[in-house]
Design a protein around this motif. Structure first.
Motif, short mmCIF file in Angstrom:
data_model
loop_
_atom_site.label_atom_id
_atom_site.label_comp_id
_atom_site.label_asym_id
_atom_site.label_seq_id
_atom_site.Cartn_x
_atom_site.Cartn_y
_atom_site.Cartn_z
N HIS A 63 0.87 -1.06 -0.02
CA HIS A 63 0.00 0.20 0.05
C HIS A 63 0.86 1.41 -0.04
CE1 HIS A 63 -4.17 -1.29 0.10
NE2 HIS A 63 -3.66 -2.33 0.90
N TYR A 92 -9.53 -7.02 -2.39
CA TYR A 92 -8.87 -5.92 -2.22
C TYR A 92 -9.77 -4.83 -2.80
CZ TYR A 92 -3.73 -6.72 -2.49
OH TYR A 92 -2.61 -7.46 -2.06
N CYS A 95 -7.66 0.63 -3.85
CA CYS A 95 -6.38 0.30 -2.81
C CYS A 95 -5.36 1.41 -3.59
CB CYS A 95 -5.78 -0.68 -2.70
SG CYS A 95 -6.88 -2.17 -1.92
N GLY A 96 -5.73 2.64 -4.15
CA GLY A 96 -4.72 3.53 -4.43
C GLY A 96 -4.27 3.37 -6.03
N HIS A 117 -11.46 1.62 -0.85
CA HIS A 117 -10.28 1.17 0.04
C HIS A 117 -10.98 0.47 1.37
CE1 HIS A 117 -11.82 4.86 1.78
NE2 HIS A 117 -11.35 5.60 0.96
N CYS A 118 -10.16 -0.12 2.20
CA CYS A 118 -10.56 -0.99 3.34
C CYS A 118 -11.41 -0.11 4.17
CB CYS A 118 -9.48 -1.80 3.83
SG CYS A 118 -8.15 -0.70 4.57
#
Length: 218
Positions: A63, A92, A95-96, A117-118
């Protein structure tokens, strides 16, 4: 549930890593997960008897280097198919990667957890999108509370150059700890992280959010 390739930063209880009853690869779902949510994937599977899931975790530290995520996933998918798995799911979010994981999913015919994202899918994607006040928030999960030094302080050089805190975090107003398990020790760590960054502290218990539904659906 089987587990492969756990990153060195992930420490798991013995019962979580014990093998489930044997199934053929054609019966299992091969879940390729970010190492930063390994504990949570294992917990959901254990609590819900999802013994058809075969888990492979890639390094959570990616990350900090999102350019590594898509090539790593591509290789992991190829290895899973070579091993005989036909059902593959990516634990996933984006995640950028700027849509890179979605492009990979379309190309390879696999699915991923919905959300950017998480922080979003742990909160619940709909609920997270509704919070306008979070624009100026820096988030921690259980994993990041445990690994704050290794995943935030050291990669950003804050241990060596504390003056960089203002550069990186000057526009944030608060640190929000989104906890998956209610753990007083982790809450202390998160509060210390907020103090270190000079931010207000807010605690929110999320549980596993949309991760639970995503794993149930595969």
């Amino acid at each position: 549930m089987d587990v492969d390739h756990m990153g060195p930063e992930i420490l798991l209880p013995e019962e979580a890593a014990s093998p489930a009853k044997e199934r053929s690869t054609s019966e299992k779902v091969h879940v390729i997960a970010c190492g930063a949510i390994a504990r949570e994937v294992l917990a959901v599977c254990r609590q819900n008897n999802l013994d058809h899931i075969h888990l492979n975790c890639l390094p959570g530290i990616w990350h900090a280097y999102p350019q590594k995520i898509v090539p790593g996933l591509e290789q992991a998918i190829r290895e899973a198919r070579d091993a005989g798995f036909s059902r593959i799911f990516l634990a996933y979010a984006d995640c950028g990667t700027g849509g890179g994981i979605d492009e990979l999913c379309q190309r390879e015919g696999v699915e991923r957890i919905a959300g950017p994202h998480c922080y979003s899918f742990f909160t619940g994607n709909e609920r997270f999108a509704e919070r306008d006040d979070d624009v100026f928030s820096f988030f921690l999960t259980d994993f990041l509370a445990r690994q704050f030094e290794a995943f935030v302080v050291e990669p950003l050089g804050l241990d060596r150059h504390p003056q960089l805190k203002e550069m990186y975090f000057g526009n944030y107003r608060k640190l929000v700890y989104l906890s998956q398990e209610e753990d007083e020790a982790l809450q202390r760590k998160a509060r210390e992280a907020a103090d270190f960054l000079g931010l207000e502290y807010e605690y929110r218990f999320t549980g596993y959010g949309d991760l639970r539904h995503a794993l149930h659906s595969v």
